[in-house]
Every structure is written in structure tokens, then in C-alpha cells.
Write an enzyme that holds these catalytic residues in place. Structure first.
Site, mmCIF file in Angstrom:
data_model
loop_
_atom_site.group_PDB
_atom_site.id
_atom_site.type_symbol
_atom_site.label_atom_id
_atom_site.label_comp_id
_atom_site.label_asym_id
_atom_site.label_seq_id
_atom_site.Cartn_x
_atom_site.Cartn_y
_atom_site.Cartn_z
ATOM 1 N N ARG A 117 -108.846 62.980 -80.585
ATOM 2 C CA ARG A 117 -107.753 62.221 -79.946
ATOM 3 C C ARG A 117 -107.564 62.554 -78.474
ATOM 4 N NH1 ARG A 117 -105.504 63.585 -84.928
ATOM 5 N NH2 ARG A 117 -105.656 61.855 -86.382
ATOM 6 N N LYS A 139 -111.420 53.766 -66.118
ATOM 7 C CA LYS A 139 -111.920 52.743 -67.041
ATOM 8 C C LYS A 139 -113.132 53.328 -67.753
ATOM 9 C CE LYS A 139 -110.506 48.302 -65.100
ATOM 10 N NZ LYS A 139 -110.970 47.012 -64.540
ATOM 11 N N GLU A 181 -120.251 47.420 -53.695
ATOM 12 C CA GLU A 181 -118.881 47.824 -54.061
ATOM 13 C C GLU A 181 -118.164 48.431 -52.846
ATOM 14 O OE1 GLU A 181 -117.778 46.847 -56.887
ATOM 15 O OE2 GLU A 181 -119.462 46.756 -58.281
ATOM 16 N N LYS A 223 -109.781 52.891 -53.592
ATOM 17 C CA LYS A 223 -109.729 52.772 -55.057
ATOM 18 C C LYS A 223 -108.562 53.585 -55.616
ATOM 19 C CE LYS A 223 -111.663 52.129 -59.365
ATOM 20 N NZ LYS A 223 -112.787 51.802 -60.181
ATOM 21 N N GLU A 233 -104.316 47.690 -64.843
ATOM 22 C CA GLU A 233 -104.652 46.328 -64.403
ATOM 23 C C GLU A 233 -103.677 45.265 -64.910
ATOM 24 O OE1 GLU A 233 -108.895 45.650 -63.975
ATOM 25 O OE2 GLU A 233 -108.590 43.529 -64.341
ATOM 26 N N ARG A 237 -104.875 45.598 -59.519
ATOM 27 C CA ARG A 237 -106.179 46.216 -59.787
ATOM 28 C C ARG A 237 -107.263 45.150 -59.972
ATOM 29 N NH1 ARG A 237 -107.764 51.612 -63.311
ATOM 30 N NH2 ARG A 237 -109.993 51.401 -62.967
ATOM 31 N N ASN A 241 -112.093 43.143 -58.571
ATOM 32 C CA ASN A 241 -113.121 42.289 -59.172
ATOM 33 C C ASN A 241 -113.607 41.192 -58.230
ATOM 34 O OD1 ASN A 241 -113.335 43.532 -61.691
ATOM 35 N ND2 ASN A 241 -111.422 42.583 -62.343
ATOM 36 N N HIS A 244 -116.909 39.441 -58.788
ATOM 37 C CA HIS A 244 -117.403 39.814 -60.117
ATOM 38 C C HIS A 244 -117.432 38.627 -61.088
ATOM 39 C CE1 HIS A 244 -117.000 43.785 -58.441
ATOM 40 N NE2 HIS A 244 -117.332 44.376 -59.561
ATOM 41 N N HIS A 248 -120.740 38.163 -62.755
ATOM 42 C CA HIS A 248 -120.954 38.282 -64.204
ATOM 43 C C HIS A 248 -121.653 37.046 -64.742
ATOM 44 C CE1 HIS A 248 -117.605 41.510 -64.779
ATOM 45 N NE2 HIS A 248 -118.782 42.051 -64.576
ATOM 46 N N HIS A 261 -126.205 44.988 -61.333
ATOM 47 C CA HIS A 261 -124.814 44.520 -61.256
ATOM 48 C C HIS A 261 -124.361 44.363 -59.795
ATOM 49 C CE1 HIS A 261 -120.536 44.298 -62.080
ATOM 50 N NE2 HIS A 261 -120.337 45.363 -61.328
HETATM 51 P P1 NAD Z 1 -126.752 53.624 -64.083
HETATM 52 O O1 NAD Z 1 -125.801 54.616 -64.592
HETATM 53 O O2 NAD Z 1 -127.580 52.890 -65.082
HETATM 54 O O3 NAD Z 1 -127.722 54.319 -63.017
HETATM 55 C C1 NAD Z 1 -128.728 53.524 -62.404
HETATM 56 C C2 NAD Z 1 -130.108 54.185 -62.510
HETATM 57 O O4 NAD Z 1 -130.178 55.236 -61.550
HETATM 58 C C3 NAD Z 1 -130.403 54.814 -63.858
HETATM 59 O O5 NAD Z 1 -131.749 54.579 -64.203
HETATM 60 C C4 NAD Z 1 -130.169 56.302 -63.611
HETATM 61 O O6 NAD Z 1 -130.947 57.119 -64.469
HETATM 62 C C5 NAD Z 1 -130.618 56.435 -62.172
HETATM 63 N N1 NAD Z 1 -130.005 57.507 -61.421
HETATM 64 C C6 NAD Z 1 -128.712 57.869 -61.421
HETATM 65 N N2 NAD Z 1 -128.472 58.799 -60.498
HETATM 66 C C7 NAD Z 1 -129.645 59.059 -59.900
HETATM 67 C C8 NAD Z 1 -130.039 59.924 -58.850
HETATM 68 N N3 NAD Z 1 -129.160 60.666 -58.191
HETATM 69 N N4 NAD Z 1 -131.351 59.955 -58.508
HETATM 70 C C9 NAD Z 1 -132.249 59.151 -59.143
HETATM 71 N N5 NAD Z 1 -131.932 58.288 -60.117
HETATM 72 C C10 NAD Z 1 -130.638 58.244 -60.483
HETATM 73 O O7 NAD Z 1 -126.025 52.507 -63.188
HETATM 74 P P2 NAD Z 1 -124.730 52.532 -62.248
HETATM 75 O O8 NAD Z 1 -124.934 51.423 -61.301
HETATM 76 O O9 NAD Z 1 -124.413 53.868 -61.763
HETATM 77 O O10 NAD Z 1 -123.554 52.136 -63.251
HETATM 78 C C11 NAD Z 1 -123.521 50.893 -63.896
HETATM 79 C C12 NAD Z 1 -122.517 50.982 -65.032
HETATM 80 O O11 NAD Z 1 -121.245 51.290 -64.487
HETATM 81 C C13 NAD Z 1 -122.360 49.710 -65.823
HETATM 82 O O12 NAD Z 1 -122.393 50.012 -67.199
HETATM 83 C C14 NAD Z 1 -120.975 49.195 -65.439
HETATM 84 O O13 NAD Z 1 -120.347 48.503 -66.487
HETATM 85 C C15 NAD Z 1 -120.275 50.480 -65.129
HETATM 86 N N6 NAD Z 1 -119.150 50.341 -64.193
HETATM 87 C C16 NAD Z 1 -117.970 50.877 -64.562
HETATM 88 C C17 NAD Z 1 -116.883 50.816 -63.705
HETATM 89 C C18 NAD Z 1 -115.606 51.486 -64.087
HETATM 90 O O14 NAD Z 1 -114.599 51.294 -63.403
HETATM 91 N N7 NAD Z 1 -115.607 52.298 -65.116
HETATM 92 C C19 NAD Z 1 -117.001 50.187 -62.454
HETATM 93 C C20 NAD Z 1 -118.225 49.646 -62.093
HETATM 94 C C21 NAD Z 1 -119.303 49.729 -62.978
HETATM 95 N N1 GLY Z 2 -114.252 48.568 -61.209
HETATM 96 C C1 GLY Z 2 -113.033 47.892 -61.329
HETATM 97 C C2 GLY Z 2 -111.894 48.765 -61.709
HETATM 98 O O1 GLY Z 2 -112.028 49.951 -61.798
HETATM 99 O O2 GLY Z 2 -110.826 48.260 -61.949
#
Ligand code: NAD
Ligand code: GLY
Length: 359
Positions: A117, A139, A181, A223, A233, A237, A241, A244, A248, A261
Site C-alpha cells: 500500500r 504520474k 518536452e 513542471k 490534473e 496541468r 499536454n 500531445h 498521440h 513519443h
Molecule cells: P525509455 O525509458 O524507453 O528510454 C529510451 C531508450 O533510451 C531506452 O532504450 C533506454 O534503455 C535508453 N536509455 C535510457 N537512458 C539512457 C542513457 N543514459 N544512455 C543510453 N541509453 C539510455 O523512454 P523515455 O523517452 O525516457 O520515456 C518514455 C516513457 O515515459 C513512456 O512510457 C511515456 O508514457 C512516459 N512518460 C511519462 C510521463 C509522466 O509524467 N510520468 C511523462 C512523459 C512520458
Molecule cells: N507529462 C504530463 C504531466 O506530467 O502531466
């Protein structure tokens, strides 16, 4: 090192930003109990796990390596985190450490929200996108076969530790995706930062350490302010987007296989700006400079040729922001001023989409 604070009352936490922060004891400082589980993937672990483990010496510390890729951001993978915690006897005072990009960070955050939890967790983001966006704000989620990020929770970390040195190994496309971003913050609420980005985009693309630190800091300041005002949100917030909803639609139409993305968000922000100008809200004279900035950041400006205007409308109607059947978009009133709005006609949107879609 710069230190920012996400102000959320009892759940406030620091964001540390600097070069070569791993191995310096910052993670250790935020672990209250005697146990920790570090979760990463093989690519990142090969580069950075030893430094992290070094500072956790003396704790009962375990590691878990997840498969790399968005396709593994699932309930099945989440279950492997719970299994590791249970098999190693982790109790409620354990701390999870997410060492990775947004995929690892979102999953570890959700695991921390659920395990017994709720246990502590620390974000150690290793992509630019994770450093400026996903690691801050709480998030957390996994994907479902019927929708991205559909199973999750708002759950804040205990600290975010941003070591810019890790960006030296990041592939160039991933850097550009993160810059989308970064540019977003300038467009939605920070005109001065937008102007700084216009002047410094080449340095950022060359991974100049000081430029990166400034861009990450300004992004996190923006942020953190948005999250502090609207953690779950209910209102502003949603401005985060920008681009986005178009983005999307691009990702879904191309089965998440064509663009990252951030690349889809890049084209989506250009579309949001063009549509804002078509509605007479944003000065059309701003569009060429935005196109130049996105292009210099290595981002696409137009959607893939195979997506039709009808495809866009169908896919955009399924967006999470749609509440009453009418598409809602984040649009620009000016550079540095965005609104979430339904205040446009379907005809105007269709006319804009028809003007840019080739299919
Ligand atoms: P990711 O986590 O898939 O990383 C991208 C690639 O880079 C992967 O292959 C990873 O292994 C590699 N990598 C990571 N760090 C590295 C480094 N320092 N050196 C070499 N390679 C490295 O992608 P991302 O773009 O970081 O994240 C995308 C995800 O984030 C999606 O699932 C999306 O939904 C989520 N997201 C969440 C929020 C939120 O607010 N929580 C906001 C935006 C995106
Ligand atoms: N990435 C959008 C949010 O955190 O609200």
C-alpha cells in the site's frame, strides 16, 4: 549542483540537478530504512548501475533488470517487481530506486504506490525526457493492451536525482525527443525560456553541459510549479499536454513504431501552433521561428503522409481530455501562453487538417 523543490505540503521533495551526481551519496541520503531495490534495464545498468550500488553499500540492497522497451511497460513486468520485493523479503520501510528513462520510472513509481500500500521511491532519470518531464510530478502507470498509461496512480517520489553526465550515452534521437518536452515549457508558460532556447538550441544539440543544466533546470522549475498548483490534473496541468493530442493520434495511427513519443509531440506542437494561428489566436508571424526551432532540435514538423484528416479526428476523439464528445485541445494564445479549450468548431479543425494532410 542546483536544488529545486516540488511544493506539495507533506509530500514535497527535492530535485537535484548537476553533473556527475551518481555515486555522491544523494540517493543514500533519501533512503530511510535498511532495504532498497534498484530497478533498471540492461542498457542503463551496464553504464550506471555500479555507481549507484557503490553508494548503497551497507544496505540490504537488491537489483532487478527489466526488459528494455515500451512494449514491456505492462502489468506482467510490474508483477516481476513485486515478486523480487517479496522473494527478497522487502518490508514497508524499503525504498525503490528507478534508474532509467520514463518506462522504468513510470513502472517503478507505480510499483512503489502499490507495494504494501505504498513504499518510498527515488527517481534517477537517465533520458532527457525523463529528466525534464516524467520523473517529476508523480504520474505513474503501466500500459494496457487497450490503451497507453491506462493503469496507474498519482504517487510522488521522495527525491529526483538528475545527473546530466548520463546524457553523454543517450542516442541522438532520444535527445531530440526530450528537447520536444523542453520546448513545450517555453511555449505554454515561459516566453523568456523560449527565447533562450532559440538562441541555444545548437549548444543543446551538441550536449553542452552548462546549456543542458540550464534547460533541465528551467523545465523542472516550470513542471514543479504546474504540479504544485494542480497535482491531479483538475485544471492547468493539462497544459503540459500541448501537442500531445495530435501526437498521440500520430503514434496510434503508426502503431507506435515510426516515431518516438517526443518526435510525435514535436510535430503535434507545430500542428497546435498552426491551428491556433488558423483560428486567429496566435500571430501567424510566430510560426516560421517555431518551425526553425523544432527543426534545429531534430524534430519533425509535419505528420506522416499516410495519416488522413479523418484518421486524425477519429483518433483525437479518443483522447483522455475529451469529456463531452467534443475534442479538447491545448492551443496557444501567444508564445508562452496556452489554454485548454473546446472553443473551436469541428469544421475549422477539419479545414486545418485537410490543409496539411496529404492522404
Ligand atoms: P525509455 O525509458 O524507453 O528510454 C529510451 C531508450 O533510451 C531506452 O532504450 C533506454 O534503455 C535508453 N536509455 C535510457 N537512458 C539512457 C542513457 N543514459 N544512455 C543510453 N541509453 C539510455 O523512454 P523515455 O523517452 O525516457 O520515456 C518514455 C516513457 O515515459 C513512456 O512510457 C511515456 O508514457 C512516459 N512518460 C511519462 C510521463 C509522466 O509524467 N510520468 C511523462 C512523459 C512520458
Ligand atoms: N507529462 C504530463 C504531466 O506530467 O502531466
Amino acid at each position: 549542483m542546483r536544488t529545486l523543490q516540488v511544493e506539495l505540503g507533506q509530500r514535497s521533495y527535492p530535485i537535484y540537478i548537476g553533473e556527475s551526481l551518481l555515486g555522491e551519496g544523494l540517493i543514500r541520503r533519501h533512503i530511510k530504512g535498511k532495504q532498497a531495490l534498484v530497478v533498471s534495464n540492461q542498457v542503463i545498468a551496464d553504464h550506471y548501475l555500479p555507481q549507484v550500488l557503490e553508494e548503497l553499500e551497507g544496505l540490504e540492497c537488491h537489483t532487478l533488470i527489466l526488459p528494455d522497451g515500451e512494449q514491456y511497460k505492462t502489468l506482467d513486468t510490474l508483477n516481476t517487481i513485486f515478486s523480487a520485493l517479496l522473494e527478497h523479503g522487502h518490508n514497508r520501510s524499503t525504498t525503490l530506486v528507478a534508474l532509467g528513462g520514463g518506462v522504468v520510472g513510470d513502472m517503478v513509481g507505480f510499483a512503489a504506490a502499490c507495494y504494501q500500500r505504498g513504499v518510498d521511491f527515488i527517481q534517477v532519470p537517465t533520458t532527457l525526457l525523463a529528466q525534464v518531464d516524467s520523473s517529476v510530478g508523480g504520474k505513474t502507470a503501466v500500459n494496457h493492451s487497450l490503451g497507453k498509461n491506462m493503469i496507474g496512480a498519482f504517487y510522488q517520489p521522495n527525491a529526483v536525482i538528475i545527473d546530466t553526465q548520463v546524457l553523454t550515452t543517450l542516442p541522438q534521437r532520444e535527445l531530440s525527443a526530450g528537447l520536444a518536452e523542453v520546448i513545450k515549457y517555453g511555449l505554454i508558460r515561459d516566453q523568456e525560456f523560449y527565447q533562450w532556447l532559440e538562441q541555444n538550441i545548437a549548444l543543446l544539440m551538441q550536449r553542452d553541459a552548462q546549456a543542458l543544466i540550464h534547460a533541465i533546470e528551467q523545465s523542472c522549475i516550470n513542471k514543479a510549479q504546474v504540479v504544485a498548483e494542480d497535482e491531479t490534473e483538475q485544471g492547468n496541468r493539462a497544459l503540459l499536454n500541448l501537442g500531445h493530442t495530435f501526437g498521440h493520434a500520430i503514434e496510434t495511427a503508426t502503431n507506435y513504431s515510426l516515431w518516438l513519443h517526443g518526435e510525435a509531440v514535436g510535430a503535434g506542437m507545430m500542428m497546435a501552433a498552426e491551428f491556433s494561428a488558423a483560428l486567429g489566436w496566435l500571430d501567424k508571424g510566430q510560426l516560421p521561428a517555431l518551425a526553425a526551432l523544432l527543426e534545429a532540435a531534430g524534430l519533425p514538423l509535419t505528420p506522416p503522409a499516410e495519416i488522413s484528416a479523418e484518421d486524425f479526428v477519429t483518433l483525437m476523439s479518443r483522447d483522455k481530455k475529451v469529456l463531452t464528445g467534443q475534442i479538447r485541445l491545448v492551443l496557444l494564445k501567444a508564445i508562452g501562453e496556452a489554454v485548454v479549450t473546446e472553443n473551436f468548431s469541428n469544421e475549422a479543425l477539419m479545414a486545418y487538417l485537410n490543409s496539411i494532410c496529404e492522404a
